[in-house]
Motif scaffolding. Structure first.
Motif, mmCIF file in Angstrom:
data_model
loop_
_atom_site.group_PDB
_atom_site.id
_atom_site.type_symbol
_atom_site.label_atom_id
_atom_site.label_comp_id
_atom_site.label_asym_id
_atom_site.label_seq_id
_atom_site.Cartn_x
_atom_site.Cartn_y
_atom_site.Cartn_z
ATOM 1 N N GLY A 190 0.782 -1.223 0.000
ATOM 2 C CA GLY A 190 0.000 0.000 0.000
ATOM 3 C C GLY A 190 0.815 1.274 0.000
ATOM 4 N N MET A 191 2.131 1.171 0.068
ATOM 5 C CA MET A 191 3.012 2.334 0.007
ATOM 6 C C MET A 191 3.836 2.271 -1.270
ATOM 7 S SD MET A 191 4.087 2.406 4.046
ATOM 8 C CE MET A 191 3.582 0.717 4.422
ATOM 9 N N ALA A 192 4.478 3.362 -1.612
ATOM 10 C CA ALA A 192 5.232 3.410 -2.874
ATOM 11 C C ALA A 192 6.536 4.163 -2.670
ATOM 12 C CB ALA A 192 4.408 4.062 -3.971
ATOM 13 N N LEU A 193 7.621 3.558 -3.129
ATOM 14 C CA LEU A 193 8.934 4.205 -3.130
ATOM 15 C C LEU A 193 9.094 4.902 -4.473
ATOM 16 C CD1 LEU A 193 11.708 4.620 -1.732
ATOM 17 C CD2 LEU A 193 12.470 2.558 -2.915
ATOM 18 N N ARG A 194 9.258 6.223 -4.408
ATOM 19 C CA ARG A 194 9.362 7.013 -5.638
ATOM 20 C C ARG A 194 10.821 7.413 -5.870
ATOM 21 N NH1 ARG A 194 5.458 9.163 -8.607
ATOM 22 N NH2 ARG A 194 3.941 8.703 -6.968
ATOM 23 N N LEU A 195 11.298 7.212 -7.089
ATOM 24 C CA LEU A 195 12.679 7.497 -7.468
ATOM 25 C C LEU A 195 12.707 8.762 -8.313
ATOM 26 C CD1 LEU A 195 12.607 3.902 -8.423
ATOM 27 C CD2 LEU A 195 14.485 4.567 -6.939
ATOM 28 N N HIS A 196 13.422 9.764 -7.845
ATOM 29 C CA HIS A 196 13.463 11.055 -8.521
ATOM 30 C C HIS A 196 14.792 11.234 -9.254
ATOM 31 C CE1 HIS A 196 9.934 12.475 -6.137
ATOM 32 N NE2 HIS A 196 10.449 11.673 -5.217
ATOM 33 N N ASN A 197 14.710 11.683 -10.482
ATOM 34 C CA ASN A 197 15.882 12.077 -11.277
ATOM 35 C C ASN A 197 16.852 10.930 -11.553
ATOM 36 O OD1 ASN A 197 14.829 14.689 -11.288
ATOM 37 N ND2 ASN A 197 15.963 15.265 -9.454
ATOM 38 N N ASN A 198 16.293 9.751 -11.718
ATOM 39 C CA ASN A 198 17.006 8.622 -12.320
ATOM 40 C C ASN A 198 18.315 8.224 -11.637
ATOM 41 O OD1 ASN A 198 14.956 8.704 -14.210
ATOM 42 N ND2 ASN A 198 16.152 9.850 -15.701
#
Length: 208
Positions: free
Chosen positions: A169-177
């Motif tokens: 139910g949670m999400a790890l978001r990756l910013h700027n590759n």
């Protein structure tokens, strides 16, 4: 110098104005509330000045001048200790206590520090929330946390993705590759092919 003149029309595509963009790689976790525990593996590389390791909302953990771990909150900055660089460490926060331990049995290291408050308001790794500071140069692996009364964990794939990584139910978001397929603490030199030993290459590299 003998070059022909070309009458190409020139037109404006947008108003001329000062712009800015974000370049450094960092991570955030979405849909996490009432965070009571967090852990991750980190290997510090070269960093100058003040770089944020964790922005938890009420406080920050930062790396100053390459290896000095400091706590910043409403009361100011508190030195915690000097961390080894280019060595895998496990950082854990739980029950209001920060612990840092080495994953290299040949180079023992550990420290602990009582932190303000009982929970984390947010999880942002390698940057501050407003992206006002240069991001942290480091490798990351094996992120886990307890939030919303549930546990979530992330092991990075060896193939690049810019999609959020879901877990419970949670999400790890990756910013700027950030860079994928990086050697982690599990790499022992027995294989140089991540297709054969993906667990040896389950880290990412965040860069400024």
């Amino acid at each position: 110098d003998g070059m022909p003149e070309v009458d190409w029309p020139v037109r404006s595509l947008a108003e001329c104005r000062r712009q800015s963009f974000s370049q450094g790689a960092w991570l955030s976790i979405d849909h996490a509330r009432s965070i009571t525990a967090l852990s991750f593996e980190v290997l510090l590389t070269r960093n100058e000045g003040y770089r944020v390791l964790l922005d938890a909302g009420a406080f920050q953990l930062a790396i100053v001048d390459g290896a000095n771990l400091v706590l910043r909150d409403d009361m100011g900055e508190t030195p915690i200790g000097r961390l080894p660089t280019r060595q895998w460490l496990k950082v854990a926060i739980g029950h209001g206590v920060l612990t840092v331990e080495t994953l290299d049995r040949d180079k023992p290291f550990s420290l602990s520090k009582v932190l303000p408050g009982g929970t984390l308001d947010q999880v942002i790794l390698c940057s501050d929330r407003g992206e006002a500071l240069p991001t942290l140069n480091c490798r990351l692996a094996n992120i886990s946390l307890t939030a919303n009364g549930q546990s979530a964990s992330w092991v990075f794939p060896t193939l690049f993705t810019d999609e959020p990584l879901p877990s419970n139910g949670m999400a790890l978001r990756l910013h700027n590759n950030p860079t994928f397929c990086v050697r982690s603490s599990r790499w022992d030199g027995s294989s140089l092919d991540p297709r054969l030993t993906p667990s040896h290459y389950d880290a990412i590299h965040c860069h400024d």
